[in-house]
Design a protein around this motif. Sequence first.
Motif, PDB file in Angstrom:
ATOM      1  N   TYR A  84       0.854  -1.268   0.017  1.00 48.77           N
ATOM      2  CA  TYR A  84      -0.132   0.106  -0.146  1.00 48.77           C
ATOM      3  C   TYR A  84       1.066   1.285  -0.059  1.00 48.77           C
ATOM      4  CZ  TYR A  84      -3.500   3.522   1.571  1.00 48.77           C
ATOM      5  OH  TYR A  84      -4.176   4.472   1.852  1.00 48.77           O
ATOM      6  N   PHE A  85       1.834   1.174   0.856  1.00 46.84           N
ATOM      7  CA  PHE A  85       2.769   2.520   0.740  1.00 46.84           C
ATOM      8  C   PHE A  85       3.557   2.570  -0.383  1.00 46.84           C
ATOM      9  CE2 PHE A  85       3.701   2.486   5.763  1.00 46.84           C
ATOM     10  CZ  PHE A  85       2.396   2.830   5.985  1.00 46.84           C
ATOM     11  N   ILE A  86       3.959   1.550  -1.174  1.00 47.07           N
ATOM     12  CA  ILE A  86       4.676   1.660  -2.467  1.00 47.07           C
ATOM     13  C   ILE A  86       3.338   2.398  -3.500  1.00 47.07           C
ATOM     14  CG2 ILE A  86       5.426   0.340  -4.299  1.00 47.07           C
ATOM     15  CD1 ILE A  86       6.623  -1.513  -2.374  1.00 47.07           C
ATOM     16  N   GLN A  87       2.349   1.899  -3.427  1.00 45.69           N
ATOM     17  CA  GLN A  87       1.447   2.367  -4.157  1.00 45.69           C
ATOM     18  C   GLN A  87       0.879   3.843  -4.070  1.00 45.69           C
ATOM     19  OE1 GLN A  87       0.129   0.459  -6.897  1.00 45.69           O
ATOM     20  NE2 GLN A  87      -0.832   2.359  -7.773  1.00 45.69           N
ATOM     21  N   ARG A  88       1.011   4.092  -2.718  1.00 50.65           N
ATOM     22  CA  ARG A  88       0.731   5.542  -2.435  1.00 50.65           C
ATOM     23  C   ARG A  88       1.803   6.460  -2.996  1.00 50.65           C
ATOM     24  NH1 ARG A  88      -2.091   7.982   1.734  1.00 50.65           N
ATOM     25  NH2 ARG A  88      -0.346   9.094   2.168  1.00 50.65           N
ATOM     26  N   GLU A  89       3.196   5.566  -2.862  1.00 55.32           N
ATOM     27  CA  GLU A  89       4.360   6.687  -3.494  1.00 55.32           C
ATOM     28  C   GLU A  89       4.281   6.774  -4.869  1.00 55.32           C
ATOM     29  OE1 GLU A  89       7.955   5.097  -1.778  1.00 55.32           O
ATOM     30  OE2 GLU A  89       7.266   5.616   0.286  1.00 55.32           O
ATOM     31  N   LEU A  90       3.861   5.741  -5.664  1.00 55.09           N
ATOM     32  CA  LEU A  90       3.565   5.947  -7.137  1.00 55.09           C
ATOM     33  C   LEU A  90       2.463   6.917  -7.725  1.00 55.09           C
ATOM     34  CD1 LEU A  90       3.801   1.931  -8.243  1.00 55.09           C
ATOM     35  CD2 LEU A  90       5.471   3.733  -8.494  1.00 55.09           C
ATOM     36  N   CYS A  91       1.429   7.186  -6.689  1.00 55.55           N
ATOM     37  CA  CYS A  91       0.510   8.173  -6.891  1.00 55.55           C
ATOM     38  C   CYS A  91       0.970   9.605  -6.334  1.00 55.55           C
ATOM     39  CB  CYS A  91      -0.827   7.936  -6.034  1.00 55.55           C
ATOM     40  SG  CYS A  91      -1.460   6.364  -6.561  1.00 55.55           S
ATOM     41  N   GLY A  92       2.374   9.513  -6.136  1.00 54.03           N
ATOM     42  CA  GLY A  92       2.863  10.805  -5.688  1.00 54.03           C
ATOM     43  C   GLY A  92       2.658  11.142  -4.196  1.00 54.03           C
ATOM     44  N   LEU A  93       2.261  10.406  -3.368  1.00 51.49           N
ATOM     45  CA  LEU A  93       1.821  10.684  -1.993  1.00 51.49           C
ATOM     46  C   LEU A  93       3.072   9.976  -1.083  1.00 51.49           C
ATOM     47  CD1 LEU A  93      -1.872   9.464  -1.945  1.00 51.49           C
ATOM     48  CD2 LEU A  93      -0.845  11.725  -2.092  1.00 51.49           C
ATOM     49  N   ARG A  94       3.715  10.878  -0.722  1.00 47.67           N
ATOM     50  CA  ARG A  94       5.233  10.415  -0.050  1.00 47.67           C
ATOM     51  C   ARG A  94       4.887  10.199   1.440  1.00 47.67           C
ATOM     52  NH1 ARG A  94       6.587   9.065  -4.460  1.00 47.67           N
ATOM     53  NH2 ARG A  94       7.499  10.459  -5.864  1.00 47.67           N
ATOM     54  N   ARG A  95       4.301  11.042   2.249  1.00 47.87           N
ATOM     55  CA  ARG A  95       3.929  10.809   3.759  1.00 47.87           C
ATOM     56  C   ARG A  95       2.897  10.257   3.819  1.00 47.87           C
ATOM     57  NH1 ARG A  95       6.317  15.143   6.681  1.00 47.87           N
ATOM     58  NH2 ARG A  95       4.691  14.766   8.201  1.00 47.87           N
ATOM     59  N   HIS A  96       2.943   9.276   4.940  1.00 46.19           N
ATOM     60  CA  HIS A  96       2.084   8.152   5.249  1.00 46.19           C
ATOM     61  C   HIS A  96       1.593   8.255   6.617  1.00 46.19           C
ATOM     62  CE1 HIS A  96       3.579   6.294   1.797  1.00 46.19           C
ATOM     63  NE2 HIS A  96       4.948   6.023   2.183  1.00 46.19           N
ATOM     64  N   ASP A  97       1.755   9.361   7.412  1.00 45.43           N
ATOM     65  CA  ASP A  97       1.241   9.554   8.642  1.00 45.43           C
ATOM     66  C   ASP A  97      -0.361   9.573   8.610  1.00 45.43           C
ATOM     67  OD1 ASP A  97       3.760  10.037   9.076  1.00 45.43           O
ATOM     68  OD2 ASP A  97       3.794  12.258   9.213  1.00 45.43           O
ATOM     69  N   ALA A  98      -1.016  10.321   7.808  1.00 51.78           N
ATOM     70  CA  ALA A  98      -2.350  10.251   7.594  1.00 51.78           C
ATOM     71  C   ALA A  98      -2.824   8.900   7.390  1.00 51.78           C
ATOM     72  CB  ALA A  98      -2.966  11.051   6.647  1.00 51.78           C
ATOM     73  N   ALA A  99      -2.426   8.076   6.568  1.00 54.22           N
ATOM     74  CA  ALA A  99      -2.927   6.758   6.374  1.00 54.22           C
ATOM     75  C   ALA A  99      -2.580   5.917   7.526  1.00 54.22           C
ATOM     76  CB  ALA A  99      -2.153   5.988   5.038  1.00 54.22           C
ATOM     77  N   ILE A 100      -1.473   5.944   8.354  1.00 54.05           N
ATOM     78  CA  ILE A 100      -1.286   5.096   9.475  1.00 54.05           C
ATOM     79  C   ILE A 100      -2.252   5.263  10.545  1.00 54.05           C
ATOM     80  CG2 ILE A 100       0.417   4.895  11.247  1.00 54.05           C
ATOM     81  CD1 ILE A 100       2.694   5.471   9.146  1.00 54.05           C
ATOM     82  N   ARG A 101      -2.720   6.810  10.412  1.00 54.32           N
ATOM     83  CA  ARG A 101      -3.782   6.948  11.707  1.00 54.32           C
ATOM     84  C   ARG A 101      -5.186   6.492  11.193  1.00 54.32           C
ATOM     85  NH1 ARG A 101      -0.894  12.054  11.608  1.00 54.32           N
ATOM     86  NH2 ARG A 101      -2.408  12.942  10.157  1.00 54.32           N
ATOM     87  N   GLU A 102      -5.223   6.888   9.774  1.00 55.87           N
ATOM     88  CA  GLU A 102      -6.590   6.276   9.243  1.00 55.87           C
ATOM     89  C   GLU A 102      -6.981   4.854   9.336  1.00 55.87           C
ATOM     90  OE1 GLU A 102     -10.244   6.757   7.320  1.00 55.87           O
ATOM     91  OE2 GLU A 102      -8.929   8.453   7.875  1.00 55.87           O
ATOM     92  N   TYR A 103      -5.862   3.977   9.036  1.00 59.20           N
ATOM     93  CA  TYR A 103      -6.127   2.475   9.111  1.00 59.20           C
ATOM     94  C   TYR A 103      -5.656   1.936  10.420  1.00 59.20           C
ATOM     95  CZ  TYR A 103      -6.577   2.226   4.112  1.00 59.20           C
ATOM     96  OH  TYR A 103      -7.138   2.430   3.021  1.00 59.20           O
ATOM     97  N   ASP A 104      -5.237   2.948  11.312  1.00 58.04           N
ATOM     98  CA  ASP A 104      -4.791   2.416  12.824  1.00 58.04           C
ATOM     99  C   ASP A 104      -3.900   1.328  12.595  1.00 58.04           C
ATOM    100  OD1 ASP A 104      -4.757   2.529  15.603  1.00 58.04           O
ATOM    101  OD2 ASP A 104      -6.414   1.248  15.783  1.00 58.04           O
ATOM    102  N   ILE A 105      -2.670   1.615  11.882  1.00 55.57           N
ATOM    103  CA  ILE A 105      -1.806   0.515  11.686  1.00 55.57           C
ATOM    104  C   ILE A 105      -1.054   0.401  12.940  1.00 55.57           C
ATOM    105  CG2 ILE A 105       0.129  -0.179  10.266  1.00 55.57           C
ATOM    106  CD1 ILE A 105      -0.947   1.549   7.860  1.00 55.57           C
ATOM    107  N   PRO A 106      -0.791  -0.799  13.659  1.00 48.40           N
ATOM    108  CA  PRO A 106      -0.224  -0.878  14.630  1.00 48.40           C
ATOM    109  C   PRO A 106       1.221  -0.991  14.789  1.00 48.40           C
ATOM    110  CG  PRO A 106      -1.548  -2.914  14.400  1.00 48.40           C
ATOM    111  CD  PRO A 106      -1.564  -2.199  13.269  1.00 48.40           C
TER     112      PRO A 106
END
Length: 102
Positions: free
Chosen positions: A70-92
């Motif tokens: 998922y992080f790789i796909q986000r980066e391919l879309c130009g989304l470099r920061r994953h902080d919001a995704a980590i919070r949104e998905y509540d990744i342990p």
Amino acid sequence: MAVRMPSNFGQSGHGDDAPDVLGFEILAEKAASLGRAGERVEAALARLRKGGAEERAVLLKAAAEAVHAYFIQRELCGLRRHDAAIREYDIPKAVLARLGAR
């Protein structure tokens, strides 16, 4: 996946005004792929949360692989920061630690 062009793209018949149809299709596929990757993250994290202690290592590995993809796909879309995704998905933190995050 079929995508309809936005109506604000005028087509005058001239080559310079023509919309970038291929670029539009690529962007649509990137977005769809990002959505599918997000669904895989949700499913893997749900299995991890419901799983027992005896299968935790296997579920942690599967969740880490889904989050990594998922992080790789986000980066391919130009989304470099994953902080919001980590919070949104509540990744342990245990999953993030497997990715090398601190």
